[in-house]
Design an enzyme around this catalytic site. Structure first.
Site, PDB file in Angstrom:
ATOM      1  N   SER A 198       4.351  -2.060  -2.531  1.00 35.96           N
ATOM      2  CA  SER A 198       3.289  -0.881  -3.646  1.00 35.96           C
ATOM      3  C   SER A 198       3.490   0.194  -2.978  1.00 35.96           C
ATOM      4  O   SER A 198       3.611   0.875  -1.995  1.00 35.96           O
ATOM      5  CB  SER A 198       2.022  -1.359  -3.322  1.00 35.96           C
ATOM      6  OG  SER A 198       0.911  -0.404  -4.237  1.00 35.96           O
ATOM      7  N   CYS A 324     -10.751  -4.089  -1.561  1.00 34.56           N
ATOM      8  CA  CYS A 324     -10.923  -3.639  -3.387  1.00 34.56           C
ATOM      9  C   CYS A 324     -11.868  -4.799  -2.908  1.00 34.56           C
ATOM     10  O   CYS A 324     -12.231  -4.933  -3.845  1.00 34.56           O
ATOM     11  CB  CYS A 324      -9.335  -5.234  -3.441  1.00 34.56           C
ATOM     12  SG  CYS A 324      -7.716  -3.671  -3.009  1.00 34.56           S
TER      13      CYS A 324
HETATM   14  N1  PLP Z   1      -1.279  -7.215  -1.645  1.00 33.41           N
HETATM   15  C1  PLP Z   1      -1.911  -6.681  -0.296  1.00 33.41           C
HETATM   16  C2  PLP Z   1      -1.710  -7.295   0.909  1.00 33.41           C
HETATM   17  C3  PLP Z   1      -2.623  -5.137  -0.252  1.00 33.41           C
HETATM   18  O1  PLP Z   1      -3.101  -4.532   0.653  1.00 33.41           O
HETATM   19  C4  PLP Z   1      -2.588  -4.869  -1.418  1.00 33.41           C
HETATM   20  C5  PLP Z   1      -3.588  -3.722  -1.687  1.00 33.41           C
HETATM   21  O2  PLP Z   1      -4.361  -3.023  -1.400  1.00 33.41           O
HETATM   22  C6  PLP Z   1      -1.805  -5.034  -3.158  1.00 33.41           C
HETATM   23  C7  PLP Z   1      -1.412  -6.493  -2.938  1.00 33.41           C
HETATM   24  C8  PLP Z   1      -2.271  -4.553  -4.088  1.00 33.41           C
HETATM   25  O3  PLP Z   1      -1.711  -3.523  -4.342  1.00 33.41           O
HETATM   26  P1  PLP Z   1      -1.977  -2.806  -5.225  1.00 33.41           P
HETATM   27  O4  PLP Z   1      -2.694  -1.279  -5.220  1.00 33.41           O
HETATM   28  O5  PLP Z   1      -0.699  -1.327  -5.594  1.00 33.41           O
HETATM   29  O6  PLP Z   1      -1.962  -3.839  -6.410  1.00 33.41           O
END
Ligand code: PLP
Length: 392
Positions: A198, A324
């Site tokens: 990301s 999140c």
């Molecule tokens: N995977 C992990 C381990 C993350 O820390 C995050 C975001 O915090 C994501 C996936 C999701 O990424 P994005 O915010 O770009 O959708």
């Protein structure tokens, strides 16, 4: 007061070099990369350069990188691709501590009739690769195991898992959203089929991601439409952000060794300072196998949210668990999976650093935190009992 930003696992500041690389593609070079004319063609060429830059970060080939809108899309795409290309297989293996981008997609597939195995972690937040061997069977379509945990920074032994799946018709995906740009990644040495990245976690903008798909891996797109990304991800490309991600990947790759040392030193100074100055503080996670920028510390008998609010008054940004899930007082699923005691789960704070943090900022946090912790403990009934007991 200037902001002290220690929440870099939530998102990072876009690097000035990244913004500079992007700007011409938001102003002057606005052509559509799919167009036949030279005006579009020059944009297409620049996208291919960015693809090579992202590939170099993980030692992949450029054609193995496809651009997505975010880490979540990359994770969803990997899981969906596996179940679509192996329609007879209805079993998925993942871990209890994945990001919701994987966990909630697995829950969704679970509701559609898939059997999902959630591998446990130990008290340090580590998985046991041997557990995977017993869990995988003929019905398993995909194993999805994160490279590094967003809350604790714990790095999973992804390289040790890969041989267990060798020769079996099972896809292997790793969510490397938190690892990419922070520690070395080499897909030639780690035989995963798919790997998620990301942009906004490595100083590129939000809204851009990448999925590595090993050459020869059967693939099914998540977004269906035009022929972009060789039909693997439809939709007109987010050109400027792709170029930004390319630049961010190049910066991360060229400065990686230096940044690992720098961030590790800052993080350890912060962590040790807090453990020395705040009683009843403990580090969560496997400190021997951790991202260099992450410290997850529990201040027992206090609410993490109360600490964050007090830090906020000093314009210091940190996080209590995953960004999140913040805003809800649900205890972190990661710390619960690690069986962190109740009194510590609620008082956990994640500090996550970046190249833009300084020693002076760490000094400020080390000055402010002990006062905050003491004040909050005085207010907390548990804290008062604790104090009475420790003196009595
Ligand atoms: N995977 C992990 C381990 C993350 O820390 C995050 C975001 O915090 C994501 C996936 C999701 O990424 P994005 O915010 O770009 O959708």
């Amino acid at each position: 007061m200037t902001t002290i930003y220690l929440d870099n696992n939530a998102t990072t500041r876009p690097a000035p070099e990244v913004l500079e690389a992007m700007m011409p593609y938001l102003t002057e070079f606005y052509g559509n990369p799919s167009s036949m004319h030279t005006f579009g063609g020059q944009v297409r060429k620049r996208i291919e350069e960015a693809r090579a830059q992202v590939a170099a970060l993980i030692n992949a080939e450029p054609e193995e990188i496809l651009f997505t809108s975010c880490g979540t899309e990359s994770d969803n795409t990997a899981l969906l691709s596996a179940v679509e290309t192996l329609p007879g297989k209805k079993h998925i293996i993942t871990t209890r501590v994945e990001h919701p981008a994987v966990l909630n997609f697995c829950h969704y597939l679970g509701r559609k009739g898939f059997r999902i195995t959630y591998l446990p972690v130990d008290a340090l937040g580590q998985i046991d690769p041997a557990a995977l061997d017993g869990a995988a069977d003929d019905a398993t379509a995909i194993v999805s195991i994160m490279f590094a945990n967003n809350e604790t920074g714990v790095i999973f032994p992804v390289e040790a898992v890969a041989p267990l799946l060798h020769g079996r018709d099972i896809f292997f995906h790793t969510d490397a959203v938190q690892a990419a740009g922070k520690i070395p990644l080499d897909v030639k040495k780690t035989p995963v089929h798919m790997l998620s990245i990301s942009g906004h976690k490595l100083h590129a903008p939000k809204g851009i991601g990448a999925l590595y798909v090993r050459k020869g891996t059967r693939f099914h797109p998540y977004i269906i439409g035009g022929h972009q990304e060789h039909g693997r991800r439809a939709g007109t490309e987010n050109v400027a952000s792709i170029i930004g991600l390319g630049k961010a990947a190049e910066l991360a790759r060229t400065n990686l060794a230096e940044e690992i040392t720098y961030l590790g030193r800052l993080r350890d100074r912060l962590e040790q300072g807090l453990l020395n100055s705040c009683p009843h503080a403990r580090v969560n996670g496997d400190i021997a196998n951790r991202l260099p920028n992450t410290a997850n510390i529990s201040f027992e008998y206090i609410e993490g949210e109360a600490i964050l609010l007090r830090l906020n008054e000093y314009d210091i940004c940190a996080s209590s668990g995953s960004a999140c899930t913040s805003g809800s007082l649900e205890p972190s699923h990661v710390l619960r999976a690690m069986d962190v005691p109740y009194t510590a789960v609620h008082g956990s704070i994640r500090f996550s650093l970046s190249r833009y943090n300084t020693d002076q900022e760490i000094d400020t946090v080390l000055e402010v935190m002990p006062k905050i912790i003491q004040e909050l403990r005085e207010l907390s009934p548990f804290g008062r009992d604790m104090k009475a007991n420790s003196h009595g």
